[in-house]
Design a protein around this motif. Structure first.
Motif, PDB file in Angstrom:
ATOM      1  N   GLU A  16       0.810  -1.216   0.000  1.00 55.23           N
ATOM      2  CA  GLU A  16       0.000   0.000   0.000  1.00 55.23           C
ATOM      3  C   GLU A  16       0.848   1.273   0.000  1.00 55.23           C
ATOM      4  O   GLU A  16       0.410   2.323  -0.415  1.00 55.23           O
ATOM      5  CB  GLU A  16      -0.892  -0.012   1.242  1.00 55.23           C
ATOM      6  N   TYR A  17       2.102   1.176   0.448  1.00 60.22           N
ATOM      7  CA  TYR A  17       2.954   2.343   0.613  1.00 60.22           C
ATOM      8  C   TYR A  17       4.181   2.279  -0.281  1.00 60.22           C
ATOM      9  O   TYR A  17       4.609   1.221  -0.709  1.00 60.22           O
ATOM     10  CB  TYR A  17       3.407   2.459   2.072  1.00 60.22           C
ATOM     11  N   ASP A  18       4.775   3.448  -0.510  1.00 61.16           N
ATOM     12  CA  ASP A  18       5.996   3.570  -1.279  1.00 61.16           C
ATOM     13  C   ASP A  18       7.164   2.935  -0.514  1.00 61.16           C
ATOM     14  O   ASP A  18       7.118   2.801   0.710  1.00 61.16           O
ATOM     15  CB  ASP A  18       6.273   5.061  -1.517  1.00 61.16           C
ATOM     16  N   GLU A  19       8.217   2.569  -1.210  1.00 66.26           N
ATOM     17  CA  GLU A  19       9.367   1.910  -0.589  1.00 66.26           C
ATOM     18  C   GLU A  19       9.997   2.767   0.506  1.00 66.26           C
ATOM     19  O   GLU A  19      10.387   2.261   1.562  1.00 66.26           O
ATOM     20  CB  GLU A  19      10.410   1.593  -1.655  1.00 66.26           C
ATOM     21  N   ILE A  20      10.085   4.070   0.283  1.00 67.36           N
ATOM     22  CA  ILE A  20      10.672   4.962   1.286  1.00 67.36           C
ATOM     23  C   ILE A  20       9.854   4.954   2.569  1.00 67.36           C
ATOM     24  O   ILE A  20      10.396   4.883   3.671  1.00 67.36           O
ATOM     25  CB  ILE A  20      10.805   6.389   0.727  1.00 67.36           C
ATOM     26  N   TRP A  21       8.525   5.011   2.430  1.00 64.54           N
ATOM     27  CA  TRP A  21       7.675   5.004   3.627  1.00 64.54           C
ATOM     28  C   TRP A  21       7.716   3.656   4.329  1.00 64.54           C
ATOM     29  O   TRP A  21       7.661   3.581   5.559  1.00 64.54           O
ATOM     30  CB  TRP A  21       6.244   5.404   3.278  1.00 64.54           C
ATOM     31  N   PHE A  27      11.625   1.183  10.302  1.00 64.81           N
ATOM     32  CA  PHE A  27      12.645   1.715  11.205  1.00 64.81           C
ATOM     33  C   PHE A  27      12.004   2.214  12.502  1.00 64.81           C
ATOM     34  O   PHE A  27      12.502   1.967  13.598  1.00 64.81           O
ATOM     35  CB  PHE A  27      13.409   2.841  10.507  1.00 64.81           C
ATOM     36  N   PHE A  28      10.878   2.924  12.396  1.00 61.91           N
ATOM     37  CA  PHE A  28      10.178   3.416  13.581  1.00 61.91           C
ATOM     38  C   PHE A  28       9.670   2.264  14.436  1.00 61.91           C
ATOM     39  O   PHE A  28       9.733   2.310  15.660  1.00 61.91           O
ATOM     40  CB  PHE A  28       9.005   4.310  13.207  1.00 61.91           C
ATOM     41  N   GLN A  29       9.155   1.237  13.796  1.00 63.32           N
ATOM     42  CA  GLN A  29       8.625   0.112  14.554  1.00 63.32           C
ATOM     43  C   GLN A  29       9.741  -0.643  15.284  1.00 63.32           C
ATOM     44  O   GLN A  29       9.561  -1.078  16.418  1.00 63.32           O
ATOM     45  CB  GLN A  29       7.853  -0.842  13.649  1.00 63.32           C
ATOM     46  N   LYS A  52      20.463   8.130   6.231  1.00 68.11           N
ATOM     47  CA  LYS A  52      19.949   8.809   7.421  1.00 68.11           C
ATOM     48  C   LYS A  52      18.826   9.766   7.047  1.00 68.11           C
ATOM     49  O   LYS A  52      17.806   9.847   7.726  1.00 68.11           O
ATOM     50  CB  LYS A  52      21.075   9.553   8.122  1.00 68.11           C
ATOM     51  N   ALA A  53      19.019  10.513   5.968  1.00 75.34           N
ATOM     52  CA  ALA A  53      18.004  11.466   5.529  1.00 75.34           C
ATOM     53  C   ALA A  53      16.746  10.754   5.054  1.00 75.34           C
ATOM     54  O   ALA A  53      15.637  11.281   5.198  1.00 75.34           O
ATOM     55  CB  ALA A  53      18.563  12.345   4.409  1.00 75.34           C
ATOM     56  N   ARG A  54      16.896   9.578   4.518  1.00 75.66           N
ATOM     57  CA  ARG A  54      15.741   8.815   4.047  1.00 75.66           C
ATOM     58  C   ARG A  54      14.780   8.499   5.193  1.00 75.66           C
ATOM     59  O   ARG A  54      13.570   8.461   5.010  1.00 75.66           O
ATOM     60  CB  ARG A  54      16.217   7.521   3.394  1.00 75.66           C
ATOM     61  N   ILE A  55      15.316   8.307   6.378  1.00 73.24           N
ATOM     62  CA  ILE A  55      14.500   8.016   7.549  1.00 73.24           C
ATOM     63  C   ILE A  55      13.977   9.293   8.197  1.00 73.24           C
ATOM     64  O   ILE A  55      12.822   9.398   8.585  1.00 73.24           O
ATOM     65  CB  ILE A  55      15.305   7.205   8.589  1.00 73.24           C
ATOM     66  N   SER A  56      14.820  10.296   8.298  1.00 74.17           N
ATOM     67  CA  SER A  56      14.492  11.443   9.139  1.00 74.17           C
ATOM     68  C   SER A  56      13.966  12.669   8.410  1.00 74.17           C
ATOM     69  O   SER A  56      13.628  13.652   9.063  1.00 74.17           O
ATOM     70  CB  SER A  56      15.723  11.830   9.956  1.00 74.17           C
TER      71      SER A  56
END
Length: 78
Positions: A16-21, A27-29, A52-56
């Protein structure tokens, strides 16, 4: 510590979501909220600025915020 994301939360639909999301939410989980120490330590261990920027960071929100702001006519409240 690397686990299959769908094993962590079987209700999660990664299609349902894009690869980045998917990367961000996984990562958050695994590491908690951005204000936790485990999150900060895990983010420091990621290789390179791009990872790092991909996450934050959400680049679209950063660069196009003024267009969204003006389209919602919030500028009149300034």
């Amino acid at each position: 510590m690397e686990e299959n994301f769908n094993e962590l939360d079987p209700k999660w639909n990664t299609a349902e979501y894009d690869e980045i999301w998917n990367d961000r939410l996984q990562f958050f989980q695994l590491n908690g909220a951005p204000d936790s120490k485990t999150f900060k330590n895990a983010l420091k261990q990621r290789p390179g600025f791009k990872m790092k920027a991909r996450i934050s960071m959400n680049f679209y929100a950063f660069f196009f915020e003024i267009i969204y702001f003006l389209s919602k006519e919030c500028g009149k409240e300034l």
